[in-house]
Design a protein around this motif. Structure first.
Motif, PDB file in Angstrom:
ATOM      1  N   ARG A   1       0.823  -1.210   0.000  1.00 50.76           N
ATOM      2  CA  ARG A   1       0.000   0.000   0.000  1.00 50.76           C
ATOM      3  C   ARG A   1       0.859   1.264   0.000  1.00 50.76           C
ATOM      4  NH1 ARG A   1      -4.934   1.148   4.237  1.00 50.76           N
ATOM      5  NH2 ARG A   1      -5.212   3.350   3.752  1.00 50.76           N
TER       6      ARG A   1
ATOM      7  N   ARG B   1       3.057   1.732  -3.282  1.00 53.48           N
ATOM      8  CA  ARG B   1       2.239   2.096  -4.457  1.00 53.48           C
ATOM      9  C   ARG B   1       1.789   3.554  -4.370  1.00 53.48           C
ATOM     10  NH1 ARG B   1      -0.595  -2.983  -6.613  1.00 53.48           N
ATOM     11  NH2 ARG B   1      -2.466  -1.740  -6.786  1.00 53.48           N
ATOM     12  N   TYR B   2       1.471   3.968  -3.160  1.00 52.77           N
ATOM     13  CA  TYR B   2       1.090   5.378  -2.964  1.00 52.77           C
ATOM     14  C   TYR B   2       2.290   6.268  -3.303  1.00 52.77           C
ATOM     15  CZ  TYR B   2       0.187   9.753  -0.492  1.00 52.77           C
ATOM     16  OH  TYR B   2       0.041  11.081  -0.183  1.00 52.77           O
TER      17      TYR B   2
ATOM     18  N   ARG C   1       2.892   6.795  -7.006  1.00 56.57           N
ATOM     19  CA  ARG C   1       2.014   7.788  -7.629  1.00 56.57           C
ATOM     20  C   ARG C   1       2.419   9.209  -7.229  1.00 56.57           C
ATOM     21  NH1 ARG C   1      -4.600   7.918  -7.671  1.00 56.57           N
ATOM     22  NH2 ARG C   1      -4.761  10.094  -8.309  1.00 56.57           N
ATOM     23  N   LYS C   2       2.758   9.398  -5.948  1.00 59.40           N
ATOM     24  CA  LYS C   2       3.125  10.732  -5.470  1.00 59.40           C
ATOM     25  C   LYS C   2       4.403  11.236  -6.146  1.00 59.40           C
ATOM     26  CE  LYS C   2       1.427  13.136  -3.000  1.00 59.40           C
ATOM     27  NZ  LYS C   2       0.333  14.092  -3.347  1.00 59.40           N
TER      28      LYS C   2
ATOM     29  N   GLU D   1       3.596  12.414  -9.488  1.00 61.36           N
ATOM     30  CA  GLU D   1       2.936  13.725  -9.419  1.00 61.36           C
ATOM     31  C   GLU D   1       3.943  14.837  -9.139  1.00 61.36           C
ATOM     32  OE1 GLU D   1      -1.380  12.187  -7.725  1.00 61.36           O
ATOM     33  OE2 GLU D   1      -0.208  13.588  -6.529  1.00 61.36           O
TER      34      GLU D   1
ATOM     35  N   GLY E   1       4.327   5.857   7.524  1.00 65.06           N
ATOM     36  CA  GLY E   1       3.738   7.174   7.728  1.00 65.06           C
ATOM     37  C   GLY E   1       4.615   8.332   7.290  1.00 65.06           C
ATOM     38  N   SER E   2       5.806   8.050   6.745  1.00 61.95           N
ATOM     39  CA  SER E   2       6.671   9.141   6.272  1.00 61.95           C
ATOM     40  C   SER E   2       5.972   9.882   5.137  1.00 61.95           C
ATOM     41  CB  SER E   2       7.995   8.591   5.726  1.00 61.95           C
ATOM     42  OG  SER E   2       8.659   7.843   6.703  1.00 61.95           O
ATOM     43  N   PRO E   3       5.904  11.217   5.205  1.00 63.08           N
ATOM     44  CA  PRO E   3       5.248  11.948   4.121  1.00 63.08           C
ATOM     45  C   PRO E   3       6.010  11.799   2.797  1.00 63.08           C
ATOM     46  CG  PRO E   3       5.542  13.345   6.063  1.00 63.08           C
ATOM     47  CD  PRO E   3       6.349  12.095   6.288  1.00 63.08           C
TER      48      PRO E   3
ATOM     49  N   SER F   1      -5.333  -2.870   2.713  1.00 59.53           N
ATOM     50  CA  SER F   1      -4.692  -2.348   1.500  1.00 59.53           C
ATOM     51  C   SER F   1      -5.224  -0.983   1.120  1.00 59.53           C
ATOM     52  CB  SER F   1      -4.911  -3.276   0.306  1.00 59.53           C
ATOM     53  OG  SER F   1      -4.724  -4.596   0.657  1.00 59.53           O
TER      54      SER F   1
ATOM     55  N   GLN G   1       4.726   6.075  15.019  1.00 65.96           N
ATOM     56  CA  GLN G   1       4.962   7.252  15.855  1.00 65.96           C
ATOM     57  C   GLN G   1       4.153   7.106  17.148  1.00 65.96           C
ATOM     58  OE1 GLN G   1       3.887   7.274  12.684  1.00 65.96           O
ATOM     59  NE2 GLN G   1       5.729   7.944  11.632  1.00 65.96           N
TER      60      GLN G   1
ATOM     61  N   ARG H   1      -4.877   8.525   1.940  1.00 64.15           N
ATOM     62  CA  ARG H   1      -3.542   9.038   2.264  1.00 64.15           C
ATOM     63  C   ARG H   1      -3.431  10.537   1.974  1.00 64.15           C
ATOM     64  NH1 ARG H   1       1.427   6.263   3.349  1.00 64.15           N
ATOM     65  NH2 ARG H   1       2.768   7.930   4.085  1.00 64.15           N
TER      66      ARG H   1
ATOM     67  N   LEU I   1       0.703  11.422  14.245  1.00 62.76           N
ATOM     68  CA  LEU I   1       1.279  11.315  12.901  1.00 62.76           C
ATOM     69  C   LEU I   1       1.204  12.655  12.169  1.00 62.76           C
ATOM     70  CD1 LEU I   1       2.422   9.288  10.723  1.00 62.76           C
ATOM     71  CD2 LEU I   1       0.096   9.187   9.850  1.00 62.76           C
TER      72      LEU I   1
END
Lengths: 133, 559
Positions: A20, A23-24, A27-28, A31, A115-117, B247, B339, B454, B467
Motif C-alpha cells: 500500500r 504504491r502510494y 504515484r506521489k 505527481e 507514515g513518512s510523508p 490495503s 509514531q 492518504r 502522525l
C-alpha cells in the motif's frame, strides 16, 4: 540541475503483500515530477539488473516482513560490482531503529518508516541527487 | 414500525430542536461522512428507521443481524484468537504455551491456537529456495515437513484443541501433510477440529505471487470437497477481506468484496458437485475492525444479514447453519502508527470494543507494536489482557447486541447493507468475482481508495494523532521483537529429512500427483474430488511442503 526527470525504481518483493505504502509513493513521486518504475522482485539481483537497464538515479526498496539486511546488502554489492554505486539506495517500511545504522554503513542513503510523508521522501531524493550532479 | 403518536411527538420535538440548533449554529454547516464516505447527519431519529424499513429482529433468528445464536457471550465468550508464530516450530510452541498460561481460550473455554506460518511456507516454498533467503521464520512459524507438526504438537491431544492453520496459498498441501501426520499418530481425521485459512482468492487484492484466478477457485473447491466428505468438524473455508481494508479499501468495499467472493466460491463448489447446505455451514469470515467505530460495528451486523439473504434467496439454502455468517474480527494493523506507539494500545482497545459490540465470534487484538514488529511477549499478553478486561470488567457481555435499536447504528446497518448489495450487483454485472480479479478491477478500486485516504492524511483533512497532529519531537522508545536467526538450522533439518526418507517411493507418489493434477485441471469438474487424495498420498510418502506445492504450481500456474 539537469533537465531530465529523476528516474526512480520502486520495488517490493513478490513475497511481501504490504504494498500500500510503496504504491502510494509511486504515484506521489510521479505527481512530483519524477519518473517511476514500479516492480516486484524475486531475487535481489533482479533489482540490480532493472536499476541498470532502466538507468535509474534512485532505487527505493520497501520491506515489511524482514529480509531487509540480506536483500539490501546484495543489492548494494550488485550495484558496486556493476560500477553503479552512484545510484542512491533508500529503504521504506518496517525496519527496526537499531538496524538503521548498519544499513547506512552498508551504503543506504536513508530509511523511511511507516507514515513518512511522500513530500519528505521526494525532497530527500532531490537534495541527494543534486549533490551527485 | 413506530406508533403514529410516537412519530408525531418526535416531529414536534424535532421542530423544537431545529429552533435551538439554528439559534446557536445557524451560520454553520455540519458536514461529515463515515470512512466509507457515507454522509451522516448530526442526529438520528425513529423517522430514519422508518425510512429504511427497520424491522423487529432477535438474535439467532433470520436474517441474523443481531447475531447467529440466541445467546451471544453469556455462556461462551468470544474466541481469544490471537495470531502467533515465529522462528522454529519449537519457538512458536513457547508462545502457544505462554498465551495459554495467560488465559487465551477458544470457544467453550477450550484450548485453541491461531498459528501463522512464515511467508516462505505460506507461499509453499522450502527454506532452501533461493527466492526466500532472509525470510525463513520471519512473520510466522517456519514449516517444511511433517516433523515440524511434531515439534508443535507432539504432546497435545489434537482431538481436544482447535488449531487455526494460517498458511494461505499452501493450504491444500499443508492440510494434506497434517492429515498424514495425524494418521501417523493414530488420530482419526474425523475427530480433529480447527480452521484452515484457504485464502487462495485473496490475491485479487494483493500483489504477491499466487495461483491464477481460474486455478484458485478450482483448488479451493477441491479442498472444500475433500474436507466436507472426510473431516466433518473441520472449518475448511475462511473468507478474509481483512486485506481489503488493510490495503486501503473502505468498509463497504471490504464487506461487498467478501460476500462476492463467497458467492463465487459457492458457485464453484456447486460446479464441483456439492450442495451448498453441505459446505456453507463450515464457511467463516475474517474482517478488519478498523477506525470508524460505528461503521465497523454496522458492517459486521450488515454482513450477517446480507450473507443470510444471499444464501437463502440466491442459493436456496435450507440448513440454518448455511445462513450463519461466523465472523473473526481482527483489529486493524494499518491504523496503528510507528509514531508514539503506545497510542496504539488505545486504538486496539477501541477496535476490540467495537468488535465485541458487533457480536463477532472471535477476535484478534493486534499488538501495539504492529507498525514496528511482530509482538513481543509483553505486547502479546497486553493484547490478550485488552480482551479479558472487556470480557470481565465492563459487564458488556451480559447483553446480546447491545447497540440494537440505536437510531444511528440501525440506520447505518441498513445503509451499509444497501451499499453492499450495490457492490454485489456491480460485480455480478461485471461478470462475477473472478472476472473482476482477472481484469485487476479490485486492485484499481482499492488503490484509488488508498490514495484518497492518504491524501486526506497528508493534507490534514483526516487527523491521525501523533502522525499529522500532536506530533512530538521526542521519540517514544519501546522494545521490539527480534526474530531468531534460524535459516541455517531450517535448511539443515530439511536436508536431513530428505536423506532419511524413501526417495524412490516419494518419486512415484509425486509423479502420480502430477498426473492426477493435470487430469483434474484439464477435465474440470469431471474428476473433481480426486486431487486432495493424491496430495495426501504424496504427503504420506513424506514429501516436503515445497515439493508438494511445486507440483501444484507447475500444473495450475503460479504468477
Amino acid at each position: 540541475m539537469r533537465e531530465e526527470k529523476i528516474r526512480v525504481l520502486l520495488t517490493i518483493a513478490r513475497f511481501d503483500g504490504h504494498d500500500r505504502g510503496v504504491r502510494y509513493l509511486a504515484r506521489k513521486l510521479m505527481e512530483l515530477g519524477m519518473e517511476v518504475i514500479f516492480t516486484r522482485f524475486v531475487h535481489p539481483g533482479d533489482v540490480v539488473s532493472t536499476a541498470i537497464q532502466e538507468d535509474v538515479d534512485v532505487v527505493g526498496v520497501s520491506f515489511s516482513v524482514g529480509g531487509h539486511k540480506y536483500i539490501t546488502s546484495e543489492i548494494i554489492k550488485g550495484l558496486r560490482e556493476n560500477k553503479r554505486a552512484d545510484i542512491l539506495v533508500i529503504l521504506g517500511g518496517i525496519i527496526p531503529d537499531d538496524e538503521v545504522g548498519e544499513l547506512i554503513n552498508m551504503g543506504v542513503g536513508k530509511t523511511f518508516g511507516p507514515g513518512s510523508p511522500a513530500t519528505d521522501i521526494a525532497q530527500y531524493i532531490k537534495d541527494n541527487m543534486t549533490k551527485k550532479q | 414500525m413506530f406508533e403514529k403518536e410516537f412519530l408525531e411527538e418526535e416531529e414536534r420535538l424535532k421542530r423544537e430542536w431545529k429552533e435551538l440548533y439554528d439559534r446557536f449554529y445557524k451560520d454553520k454547516e455540519f458536514k461529515a461522512v463515515t470512512d466509507s464516505d457515507i454522509p451522516v447527519k448530526s442526529v438520528y431519529t425513529a423517522k430514519d428507521l422508518e425510512e429504511i424499513g427497520f424491522r423487529p429482529e432477535m438474535p439467532g433468528i433470520y436474517p441474523y443481524t443481531r447475531g447467529i445464536y440466541p445467546v451471544q457471550y453469556q455462556f461462551t465468550p468470544w474466541f481469544n484468537n490471537l495470531v502467533l508464530g515465529y522462528g522454529l516450530p519449537e519457538q512458536t510452541r513457547e508462545r502457544m504455551d505462554l498465551l495459554k498460561e495467560m488465559g487465551a481460550r477458544g470457544y467453550f473455554g477450550k484450548d485453541a491456537y491461531n498459528l501463522v506460518f512464515d511467508l516462505v511456507a505460506k507461499a509453499g516454498y522450502d527454506p532452501d529456495d533461493p527466492e526466500v533467503t532472509g525470510r525463513v521464520g520471519v512473520a510466522g512459524c517456519h514449516f517444511a515437513t511433517q516433523d515440524d507438526f511434531d515439534r508443535l504438537f507432539h504432546d497435545i491431544d489434537l482431538t481436544k484443541v482447535s488449531v487455526v492453520q494460517n498458511i494461505c496459498r499452501a493450504t491444500l498441501v499443508e492440510i494434506a501433510m497434517y492429515i498424514a501426520y495425524l494418521e501417523k499418530r493414530g488420530i482419526p481425521i474425523t475427530k480433529v477440529y480447527g480452521n484452515s485459512m484457504n485464502w487462495l482468492w485473496s490475491f485479487a487484492f494483493l500483489g504477491n505471487v499466487a495461483f491464477p484466478p481460474k486455478s484458485a477457485f478450482k483448488l479451493m473447491a477441491e479442498f472444500i470437497k475433500y474436507c466436507c466428505r472426510n473431516m466433518p468438524q473441520w472449518n475448511h473455508t475462511n473468507i478474509t477481506s481483512y486485506y481489503v481494508e488493510e490495503s486501503g479499501g473502505n468498509a463497504v468495499q471490504e464487506a461487498g468484496y467478501a460476500i462476492s467472493a463467497g458467492i463465487a466460491l459457492t458457485e464453484e463448489c456447486i460446479r464441483a458437485g456439492l450442495d451448498p447446505d453441505e459446505f456453507l455451514p463450515r464457511f467463516g469470515f475474517q474482517i478488519a475492525q478498523a477506525g470508524d467505530f460505528f461503521e465497523e460495528v454496522a458492517k459486521v451486523r450488515a454482513m450477517r444479514r446480507v450473507w443470510a439473504k444471499v444464501n437463502k434467496e440466491r442459493f436456496g439454502c435450507k440448513n440454518p447453519r448455511s445462513l450463519h455468517l461466523r465472523m473473526h474480527s481482527q483489529t486493524s494493523g494499518v491504523t496503528l502508527t510507528a509514531q508514539q506507539p503506545l497510542n496504539n494500545v488505545i486504538r486496539t482497545t477501541l477496535q476490540t470494543l467495537g468488535a465485541v459490540l458487533s457480536g463477532t465470534n472471535s477476535i484478534q487484538t493486534n499488538s501495539y507494536l504492529e507498525a514496528l514488529s511482530t509482538p513481543t511477549e509483553e505486547s502479546h499478553i497486553l493484547a490478550l489482557r485488552t480482551q479479558q478486561i472487556i470480557l470481565h470488567e465492563t459487564n458488556i457481555p451480559n447483553v446480546s447486541d447491545p447497540l440494537a435499536g440505536s437510531y444511528y447504528v440501525e440506520w447505518l446497518t441498513g445503509k451499509v447493507e444497501e451499499e453492499v448489495f450495490g457492490i454485489i450487483k456491480l460485480i455480478d454485472e461485471k461478470g462475477g468475482f473472478r472476472k473482476c480479479w482477472e481484469s485487476g478491477w479490485f486492485k484499481d478500486e482499492i488503490t484509488k481508495s488508498a490514495y484518497q485516504w492518504r491524501e486526506k492524511v497528508a493534507s490534514g483533512q483526516k487527523t491521525i494523532v501523533g502522525l499529522n497532529k500532536y506530533v512530538t519531537e521526542k521519540e517514544q522508545k519501546v522494545p521490539v521483537f527480534k526474530y531468531p536467526e534460524i535459516e541455517e538450522e531450517a535448511i539443515r533439518r530439511l536436508k536431513e529429512y530428505k536423506e532419511k526418507r524413501d526417495n524412490k517411493k516419494l518419486e512415484g507418489a509425486l509423479k502420480r500427483l502430477k498426473e492426477v493434477a493435470v487430469m483434474v485441471d484439464e477435465t474440470w469438474p469431471e474428476h473433481s474430488g480426486e486431487l486432495m487424495p493424491a496430495v495426501i498420498d504424496a504427503a504420506r510418502a513424506e514429501a516436503t511442503l515445497g515439493e508438494l506445492q511445486g507440483v501444484l504450481k507447475e500444473v495450475f500456474g503460479w504468477a
